[in-house]
Scaffold this active site. Structure first.
Site, PDB file in Angstrom:
ATOM      1  N   HIS A 268      12.984   1.708  16.193  1.00  0.00           N
ATOM      2  CA  HIS A 268      13.262   1.028  14.933  1.00  0.00           C
ATOM      3  C   HIS A 268      13.370  -0.475  15.111  1.00  0.00           C
ATOM      4  CE1 HIS A 268      14.798   5.044  13.224  1.00  0.00           C
ATOM      5  NE2 HIS A 268      13.530   4.850  12.970  1.00  0.00           N
TER       6      HIS A 268
ATOM      7  N   ASP B  83      -5.700   3.512  -0.725  1.00  0.00           N
ATOM      8  CA  ASP B  83      -5.908   4.894  -1.158  1.00  0.00           C
ATOM      9  C   ASP B  83      -7.386   5.241  -1.251  1.00  0.00           C
ATOM     10  OD1 ASP B  83      -3.408   6.203  -1.391  1.00  0.00           O
ATOM     11  OD2 ASP B  83      -2.906   4.835  -3.011  1.00  0.00           O
TER      12      ASP B  83
ATOM     13  N   GLU C  93      -8.813   3.637  -7.026  1.00  0.00           N
ATOM     14  CA  GLU C  93      -8.321   4.056  -5.712  1.00  0.00           C
ATOM     15  C   GLU C  93      -8.621   5.516  -5.402  1.00  0.00           C
ATOM     16  OE1 GLU C  93      -4.123   3.186  -5.442  1.00  0.00           O
ATOM     17  OE2 GLU C  93      -3.766   3.796  -7.501  1.00  0.00           O
TER      18      GLU C  93
ATOM     19  N   CYS D 225      -6.828  -5.231  -4.401  1.00  0.00           N
ATOM     20  CA  CYS D 225      -5.420  -5.470  -4.077  1.00  0.00           C
ATOM     21  C   CYS D 225      -4.963  -4.615  -2.902  1.00  0.00           C
ATOM     22  CB  CYS D 225      -4.528  -5.209  -5.290  1.00  0.00           C
ATOM     23  SG  CYS D 225      -4.637  -3.525  -5.894  1.00  0.00           S
TER      24      CYS D 225
HETATM   25  C1  PEP Z   1      -3.914   0.764  -2.592  1.00  0.00           C
HETATM   26  O1  PEP Z   1      -3.895   2.002  -2.622  1.00  0.00           O
HETATM   27  O2  PEP Z   1      -4.775   0.097  -1.997  1.00  0.00           O
HETATM   28  C2  PEP Z   1      -2.854   0.006  -3.280  1.00  0.00           C
HETATM   29  C3  PEP Z   1      -2.916  -1.292  -3.437  1.00  0.00           C
HETATM   30  O3  PEP Z   1      -1.774   0.713  -3.693  1.00  0.00           O
HETATM   31  P1  PEP Z   1      -0.593   1.207  -2.726  1.00  0.00           P
HETATM   32  O4  PEP Z   1      -0.860   0.660  -1.349  1.00  0.00           O
HETATM   33  O5  PEP Z   1       0.659   0.708  -3.323  1.00  0.00           O
HETATM   34  O6  PEP Z   1      -0.760   2.690  -2.804  1.00  0.00           O
HETATM   35 MG    MG Z   2      -2.520   3.059  -3.974  1.00  0.00          MG
END
Ligand code: PEP
Ligand code: MG
Length: 866
Positions: free
Chosen positions: A488, A749, A725, A796
């Site tokens: 950790h 995702d 995603e 993102c």
């Molecule tokens: C993603 O899936 O790329 C995303 C930006 O969402 P999260 O990482 O919060 O699932």
């Molecule tokens: Mg996501």
């Protein structure tokens, strides 16, 4: 109610109207998970004994206790709903655990007004905890009950015939399949074997979760592994089994809910690695820790020690020993065992409160991994194996500190024998709570040490609480003789960006305090008393990296466009108000993704509309005119929420997550949307919907958003975008873009679902690469779909912050990159170095390549890294 022979009466422990169990406003009680019983809505603040008996258990937080009657029934008396969350405030126990009481004796006094204000309900419950042995044969009808006077329920021991059949039923057979057996339950016992799917096996977080999975069920559950076994409620007992990944354990349950309990525990154990999400993520976002090859270690230059990189970077400084201050508690108690026991309880409560604050602070900072670590420490604090061992010693006349330390050390010794490095590392967690509790008992305060500038801290192994109390601005690196890259402390070091080396070995202890050292954590090396040349070289490398960061930071306020003028918006991914400020300081154009999950986790109840509004308004204000794309609740799968008691799912990543959760809890989404729609000025925020799979979902949600906007008297139209995603959304992007205002690609995702590789599995991390041509093709399709309707596309997911991916994403037509706030300057600099036509051409080439490695190699060749 007149008891017949063999029956006995429990008096009302509270004064107030009787409430049927089914009407108690908490499904855990109402559905009888704590046993059969009855409720009372108290009118005054005194809980009295409903019969003669012994206080078998008194909750540390004073809100509940269990009385064992002279006949052997275990009667749980629970004041209010969710009152454990009050952490003892408002409750004054008048008896100690183990005390003998007479019917009518006052057990707990409580501040009724305070609890009524702070808890969801004051309705209190009397439940027969061992309902397998005792049954309720009569109970009071709705009406007024008087504490210590009115008869409330009549109980009777269950018949001997039944217990005989229950014990006969224990001779169950065990049917094994490759991955698990079918539950084989009958009247009193159920067994099931499970092969552990958790990365690292049955360690702290899965152990804590499996314990939670059976909480409230009327069953005693044990986990058997080889010749060892442990009760499921003891996390340290489970750890000590030493069951690593791939091990097959057997769950054995007895009691009325035995079958349910093994089922719930097995489902939890079969869920792959979800307990490790944040920890794994922390690992994923950093370069993989590198073991130094053996030959390299033996060929090390003089004055150099090899270690394992736990957090990359280059640092210089003076070695400062952070050796643990040993706390030596006195052995013999000064007071009576009861007094020592109270001291221990007080210290445990103080540490629990301290950890709670730390968990919240870490959550607020967005350090979810760190929050998870301390949350596990809270579970360890109430571990029955530890507490029983400590109380036994206290009853033998030992001091609370001595007893606590001995109980912890006994468990550490057991863990040290376990031949599994990941489990053995959890000994550090136990050492940590040992120290915290000893400090709370007044043993010693780890005096905050005055550190020189550029301190390289050395210890055998840091505990997370060591790191939480450090002056991080003075620490240039951490080096540990022991530890592992998955400890950790290593995770926290990575999250804070401090270079760290672990497993340097005991040679580290031979280096004198104050020695100049160079830590090249990325290369797995520590050089002590280096020559001038080496110091100079390390300083140059560190300074070069610092300078580059500084130049990028100075330019960060400028817009980002390719050399030939294609504008790319570089925005920030944030989760908290602090992140928003960091985003502004680092020159983010906007917030491209506000993950709102942090508002939902580590809370006893869902945020109200106003809490939503206030959080988003504060962030919008901090952004000073920049827009924020706020994503609606994306819990489920890897992101869990304490109060959302959803049934365990065999495949959570494919289950009720993201926007699908609104199918079962539309109220949560409505409240969030109402809060969002109330943010001023109009136009400062856009809404982003996660895990959308097709246009139908979007159209329905768009209609709901418009309806809520109308209710609030809003006339303008708020922009709504969708996350791309899942592959279906990418393939249908043209249909989605007809209704959406923009698309934002979540590559984390999208990669997981396209390649069918769990984003949380460290062993797949290298392969689950968003630069895989299949993922790039889907991104290309999504951009083309959006272009048909003149809509813009951003990214993102983590790929947007990967310097090798940036040119290709730009080349595929993405016009917004949303990255970690601190990465904004570097990504802007990267964009400014690009040539759009070349990006386009190479992006098309990349689509024809056969692997992510090939794409990376091509990108590195075309656009070398700094
Ligand atoms: C993603 O899936 O790329 C995303 C930006 O969402 P999260 O990482 O919060 O699932
Ligand atoms: Mg996501």
């Amino acid at each position: 109610m007149n008891p017949a022979q063999g029956q006995f009466v429990l008096l009302a422990p509270l004064t107030g109207p009787v409430v049927a169990l089914a009407d108690v406003p908490d499904p855990v009680f109402a559905e009888g998970m704590f046993g059969d019983g009855i409720g009372i809505d108290p009118l005054d603040g005194r809980l009295v004994a409903p019969c003669d008996g012994v206080v078998a258990h008194l909750a540390r937080t004073g809100h509940a206790l269990t009385i064992r009657t002279t006949q052997g029934a275990e009667v749980l008396l629970h004041i209010g709903i969710d009152t454990v969350a009050l952490n003892g405030e408002g409750f004054t126990p008048k008896v100690a655990e183990g005390a003998s009481v007479r019917a009518g004796d006052v057990l707990i006094e409580f501040d009724q007004d305070f609890i009524a204000r702070m808890a969801p309900s004051l309705v209190s419950v009397v439940a027969i905890a061992n309902s397998d042995a005792f049954e309720v044969v009569d109970r009071a009808r709705p009406g007024a009950a008087k504490a210590g006077v009115s008869a409330l329920v009549v109980l009777r021991a269950r018949g001997a015939g039944e217990s005989a059949s229950a014990s006969a039923a224990s001779a169950v057979t065990q049917a094994q399949t490759e991955s698990h057996t079918e539950a084989s339950a009958s009247a009193g016992e159920a067994r099931r074997t499970v092969t552990l799917a958790h990365a690292g096996g049955l360690h702290a977080r899965p152990a804590a979760r499996v314990r939670e999975a059976v909480r409230g069920l009327d069953a005693r559950v044990e986990v058997h592994f080889g010749a060892r076994k442990a009760p499921i409620e003891s996390v340290v007992g489970l750890l000590a089994l030493g069951a690593g990944e791939g091990a097959t354990v057997e769950l054995v349950a007895t009691g009325r809910d035995a079958a349910k309990a093994v089922e719930a525990a097995a489902n939890e154990l079969l869920r792959e690695a979800h307990g490790e999400v944040e920890e794994t993520r922390a690992r994923d976002t950093s370069p993989a820790p590198r073991e130094l090859p053996h030959e390299a270690a033996s060929a090390l230059p003089a004055n150099t020690l090899a270690g394992v990189c736990a957090s990359p970077g280059v640092a210089l400084g003076k070695l400062v020993r952070w050796d643990n201050v040993e706390v030596e508690p006195v052995e013999q108690a000064a007071g009576t065992p009861a007094a020592e026991s109270r001291l221990l309880d007080k210290a445990l409560a103080a540490v629990d409160a301290e950890l709670d604050t730390t968990v919240r602070a870490a959550s607020q900072r967005g350090a979810v991994g760190e929050a998870g670590i301390f949350a596990v420490h809270r579970v360890l604090l109430e571990d029955p194996t530890l507490l029983d061992a400590a109380r036994d010693l206290i009853s033998l006349g030992k001091s609370a500190g001595f007893a606590w330390r001995a109980a912890i050390r006994a468990q550490i010794a057991v863990l040290a024998d376990v031949k599994d490095s990941l489990l053995a590392e959890r000994a550090a967690d136990l050492r940590d709570i040992e120290k915290r509790v000893l400090r709370a008992l007044g043993g010693s305060s780890a005096a905050s040490r005055a550190l020189p500038d550029e301190a390289v801290l050395a210890a055998d192994e840091f505990t997370p609480s060591d790191l939480s109390s450090l002056d991080r601005s003075r620490v240039s690196a951490l080096v540990m003789a022991g530890g592992g890259a998955t400890s950790h402390a290593a995770i926290i070091a990575r999250q804070t960006g401090i270079p760290a080396l672990v497993a340097v070995g005991s040679a580290l202890h031979a280096i004198a305090e104050g020695t100049q050292v160079v830590v090249d954590a990325s290369a797995g090396r520590l050089e002590y008393a280096p020559g001038e040349q080496e110091i100079e070289r390390a300083r140059r490398e560190r300074d070069r990296l610092d300078e580059l960061r500084e130049t990028n930071r100075r330019m960060s306020g400028e817009a980002a466009a390719t050399r030939d003028g294609r504008a790319i918006e570089v925005a920030a991914n944030i989760a908290t108000l602090d992140d928003a400020k960091i985003a502004v300081e680092n020159g983010a154009h906007a917030v491209g993704l506000l993950r709102t999950e942090l508002l939902f986790i580590h809370r006893p109840a869902a945020p109200t509309v106003d809490e939503h509004r206030q959080s988003y308004q504060a962030i919008t204000d901090a952004l000073a005119g920049r827009t924020a794309i706020i994503r609606t609740l994306d819990v489920g799968a890897d992101k869990e929420v304490d109060y959302l008691t959803l049934p365990p799912e065999p495949n959570p990543a494919l289950g009720l997550r993201g926007i699908r959760l609104a199918q079962v809890r539309p109220d949560l989404l409505d409240d969030q949307l109402r809060g969002l729609l109330a943010v001023q000025p109009v136009g400062a925020v856009r809404i982003l919907l996660p895990m959308v799979t097709d246009a139908g979902e979007l159209v329905r949600l768009r209609a709901r958003i418009d309806e809520l906007a109308r209710e609030q008297g809003r006339t303008d139209r708020i922009e709504v975008g969708v996350m791309i995603e899942v592959p279906s959304a990418a393939l249908l992007a043209d249909q989605l873009a007809r209704h959406a205002d923009f698309l934002s690609i979540g590559t984390n995702d999208l990669t997981q679902y396209t390649l069918a590789m769990d984003r949380c599995r460290p062993d797949l991390a290298a392969q689950a690469d968003g630069l895989h041509p299949a993922v790039l093709r889907l991104i290309g399709i999504a951009v083309q779909g959006a272009e048909k309707h003149g809509k813009w596309v951003g990214v993102c997911g983590a790929l947007a912050g990967d310097p090798l991916a940036v040119p290709l994403l730009v080349g595929l037509g993405v016009t917004e990159l949303s990255v970690d706030p601190v990465s904004v300057p570097a990504i802007k600099a990267r964009v400014r170095s690009l040539d759009y036509p070349l990006c386009r051409q190479r992006a098309q080439d990349a689509l024809a390549l056969e692997s992510a490695q090939a794409v990376r190699a091509m990108s590195r060749e075309a656009w070398p890294l700094d």
